[in-house]
Design a protein around this motif. Structure first.
Motif, short mmCIF file in Angstrom:
data_model
loop_
_atom_site.label_atom_id
_atom_site.label_comp_id
_atom_site.label_asym_id
_atom_site.label_seq_id
_atom_site.Cartn_x
_atom_site.Cartn_y
_atom_site.Cartn_z
N SER A 65 3.82 10.35 3.38
CA SER A 65 3.86 10.35 1.92
C SER A 65 2.59 11.00 1.40
O SER A 65 1.52 10.86 1.99
CB SER A 65 3.97 8.92 1.37
OG SER A 65 3.80 8.91 -0.03
N ALA A 66 2.71 11.71 0.27
CA ALA A 66 1.55 12.31 -0.40
C ALA A 66 1.36 11.68 -1.77
O ALA A 66 0.78 12.29 -2.67
CB ALA A 66 1.73 13.82 -0.51
N ALA A 67 1.85 10.46 -1.94
CA ALA A 67 1.85 9.80 -3.25
C ALA A 67 0.60 8.93 -3.42
O ALA A 67 0.52 7.83 -2.87
CB ALA A 67 3.10 8.95 -3.41
N GLY A 68 -0.38 9.43 -4.14
CA GLY A 68 -1.54 8.61 -4.51
C GLY A 68 -2.57 8.45 -3.42
O GLY A 68 -2.51 9.07 -2.35
N TYR A 69 -3.56 7.60 -3.71
CA TYR A 69 -4.60 7.32 -2.73
C TYR A 69 -3.99 6.68 -1.48
O TYR A 69 -3.02 5.92 -1.57
CB TYR A 69 -5.65 6.36 -3.30
CG TYR A 69 -6.45 6.92 -4.45
CD1 TYR A 69 -7.03 8.17 -4.38
CD2 TYR A 69 -6.65 6.17 -5.61
CE1 TYR A 69 -7.76 8.69 -5.42
CE2 TYR A 69 -7.39 6.66 -6.66
CZ TYR A 69 -7.95 7.93 -6.57
OH TYR A 69 -8.69 8.42 -7.60
N ASP A 70 -4.59 6.93 -0.33
CA ASP A 70 -4.10 6.35 0.92
C ASP A 70 -4.70 4.95 1.08
O ASP A 70 -5.67 4.74 1.83
CB ASP A 70 -4.48 7.24 2.10
CG ASP A 70 -3.74 6.86 3.37
OD1 ASP A 70 -3.19 5.75 3.41
OD2 ASP A 70 -3.71 7.68 4.31
N THR B 264 0.79 -1.23 0.00
CA THR B 264 0.00 0.00 0.00
C THR B 264 0.82 1.28 0.00
O THR B 264 0.31 2.33 -0.38
CB THR B 264 -0.93 0.03 1.22
OG1 THR B 264 -0.12 -0.01 2.42
CG2 THR B 264 -1.89 -1.14 1.22
N ALA B 265 2.08 1.23 0.45
CA ALA B 265 2.88 2.45 0.54
C ALA B 265 4.34 2.08 0.76
O ALA B 265 4.68 0.90 0.94
CB ALA B 265 2.39 3.34 1.70
N SER B 266 5.21 3.08 0.77
CA SER B 266 6.62 2.86 1.06
C SER B 266 6.82 2.80 2.58
O SER B 266 5.87 2.80 3.34
CB SER B 266 7.46 4.01 0.48
OG SER B 266 7.23 5.20 1.23
N ARG B 267 8.10 2.80 3.01
CA ARG B 267 8.38 2.76 4.44
C ARG B 267 8.61 4.15 5.02
O ARG B 267 8.86 4.30 6.22
CB ARG B 267 9.60 1.84 4.71
CG ARG B 267 9.69 1.33 6.15
CD ARG B 267 10.64 0.16 6.29
NE ARG B 267 11.98 0.44 5.85
CZ ARG B 267 12.92 1.07 6.58
NH1 ARG B 267 12.65 1.47 7.80
NH2 ARG B 267 14.12 1.27 6.09
#
Length: 567
Positions: free
Chosen positions: A289-294, A282-285
């Motif tokens: 982050s403001a990258a894409g949908y949460d 779902t996300a990086s570590r």
């Protein structure tokens, strides 16, 4: 728009018309799906009812036909209209005890595929299936139990299991510590139970970054034992036995949430197996982050309806340098709640504020051979440097004295503090000492902090007037409180009285802009309140997400989204 919702409106505007519609739709189903969108977009009043009658017939018939090829699901979509009254799972006003689902035999081909994937780590033993069909401390029950229980050891195995089940349109229910109490792990339609307890490893610990990567089957208590030598801990503390995967699925919290937040605030990313068997991260570590949908927050609290969690990266905290645990007694529960609110308004960074009523204290005395004053009691924990923790204790002692508080005591030694918090953590088991053969309905409502005293006071009057034994336990620092309502499961009038009390507290909380569940989740038990709390537009959006990610409705069907939400 849900066709059941449409019929509900039609019925309210013209009962004779609705009666005729119900008969004609069921007898002559047809597919006219091109008309679905106009119905979904129309949200006007009675003026459009007559013009939508043909449309209603087409949409509802199409809904019946379009679903005829899928694995049966617990939804008003799939029930013959003549049987609507018997399908109550999650609907408004539902008081069914053992929820009913539709079930078919698991294909023998799927059984062979699962044997190939899991080898010896699967069972069709009836006793084992029954164990997995009933959560430990939940009064909720289901007519069906899982047909198969599998115990994957890796993300790859989970992916293969889910892909095979999706191919055969057989439902799956993820299973962790079985400590959830709203029917989350009930196998309403039978199918495959995926027990994640063998996936219990710590994959990576990043001490400098203060995060850890774990598998879903590890318990939060076991994780903290692992982290303690590093001077770190994971701050959420739900019931003993809860696993990290289940905690993510239910968006749980616990007594430390007032300082550290809920599961939503403490997960950095997830690995999730989707309904088609694909694995998503779902996300990086990175901590933000403001990258894409949460997508991390989408999956937290989804209760296994969108995917199976196979990996979690968690934020960690430093173990506090010093802590003080304090207790104080009050003549009324309102006095205790007022002190909890005043403490939060003072700006003191307390890590816990727990409230127990006199009935709960009586249970603790009985279960633990204690001699505590049987009056409403507040428990606090203050952390920080030794000087700061003591300073906070003195400030709260002054606040308590201004609200009729008495017998203010505190502990600084490690063993004394553990003994005091053991009283709180074992509160549920203490309740059963009063009624050993009873079941417990454990409620969970939450309101804005300013309404907590009023909510608890009004609820307490209703509880005290009931013939049932009821205790109050509150996470008073964040407006969340529970009651343990003990009832004899063999006496229907007692179960209905427990339901009535729960209903009263939920609707009182909703009238105060609160929620039907602060931390226990929805499962099957709280679905009937979601439309009132969230609104039908919210539920339609949830249903669209569910349909997009799980078109065959295999992922924990019959949970979270009320069955009257149908397109």
């Amino acid at each position: 728009m849900a066709f059941s919702s449409l019929f509900s409106r039609l019925r309210s505007y013209s009962k004779p018309i609705y009666s005729n519609l119900r008969t004609s739709v069921y007898q002559k189903p047809q597919i006219l799906s091109s008309l679905i969108e106009p119905v979904t977009c129309s949200r006007k009043g009675p003026s459009w009812v007559v013009s939508l009658i043909p449309l209603a017939i087409a949409v509802s018939a199409g809904c019946l036909a379009l679903h005829s090829h899928t694995y049966p699901s617990v939804s008003l979509n799939d029930a013959p209209l003549s049987d609507l009254k018997s399908v109550k799972i999650g609907c408004k006003g539902s008081t069914d005890y053992a929820v009913k689902g539709s079930r078919r035999e698991v294909p023998s081909k799927l059984i062979e595929e699962l044997k190939g994937i899991c080898q010896d780590n699967m069972t069709m033993d009836e006793d084992e299936r029954h164990v997995h069909g009933k959560p430990q401390n939940s009064f909720h029950k289901a007519v069906n139990i899982p047909d198969i229980v599998v115990y994957p050891r890796s993300e790859e195995e989970v992916s293969k299991i889910v892909k095979a089940c999706n191919m055969h349109k057989v439902p799956i229910v993820p299973y962790g510590g079985a400590t959830s109490i709203e029917g989350h792990t009930l196998s309403l339609n039978g199918g495959v139970c995926i027990d994640m307890t063998l996936m219990n490893r710590v994959k990576a610990l990043h001490v400098e970054d203060m995060d850890v990567v774990v598998e879903p089957g590890i318990g939060w208590m076991e994780l903290n034992e692992y982290l303690e030598p590093y001077g770190l801990f994971f701050p959420l503390d739900p019931g003993p036995g809860a696993t990290i995967g289940g905690m993510c699925a239910t968006r749980c919290s616990g007594s430390l949430a007032v300082r550290y937040g809920t599961m939503r605030d403490n997960v950095i990313n997830l690995k999730v197996v989707l309904a088609d068997g694909e694995v998503m991260k779902t996300a990086s570590r990175a901590r933000k982050s403001a990258a894409g949908y949460d997508l991390t927050r989408l999956m937290i609290g989804s209760e296994g309806t969108l995917g199976v969690i196979t990996g979690i990266t968690l934020r960690l905290q430093k173990l506090p340098q010093s802590s003080v645990v304090a207790m104080c007694n009050f003549p009324t529960i309102k006095d205790a709640a007022d002190v909890a609110i005043a403490t939060m308004h003072s700006g003191i960074q307390v890590s816990r504020v727990e409230l127990l009523d006199e009935v709960q204290i009586r249970a603790i005395n009985l279960a633990n051979d204690k001699n505590l004053p049987e009056v409403p009691t507040l428990m606090f924990e203050f952390v920080g440097t030794e000087a700061y923790a003591r300073e906070q204790t003195q400030v709260v002692q002054k606040i308590a004295s201004e609200h009729n508080g008495s017998d203010f005591v505190f502990a600084e030694e490690s063993e004394e503090k553990k003994e005091l918090w053991k009283i709180r953590k074992e509160a549920l088991w203490a309740c059963f000492a009063m009624e050993p053969n009873f079941e417990a309905m454990i409620t969970d409502v939450c309101v804005p902090l300013s309404h907590l005293a009023e909510l608890i006071s009004r609820s307490k009057k209703e509880l005290d007037a009931s013939p049932l034994t009821c205790t109050v336990i509150a996470h008073a620092g964040d407006g969340n409180f529970h009651t343990v309502v003990l009832f004899d499961p063999t006496r229907e009038e007692q179960r209905q009285e427990a339901e009535r009390l729960n209903h009263f507290m939920v609707h009182t909380a909703l009238s105060m802009e609160g929620t039907c569940t602060g931390e226990h989740g929805v499962g099957t038990g709280k679905m009937k309140y979601l439309e009132k709390e969230l609104g039908i537009e919210n539920l339609w959006t949830m249903k669209r997400i569910k349909d997009a990610l799980d078109p065959n409705n295999i992922m924990n069907p019959g949970k979270l989204i009320p069955s009257n939400v149908c397109f």
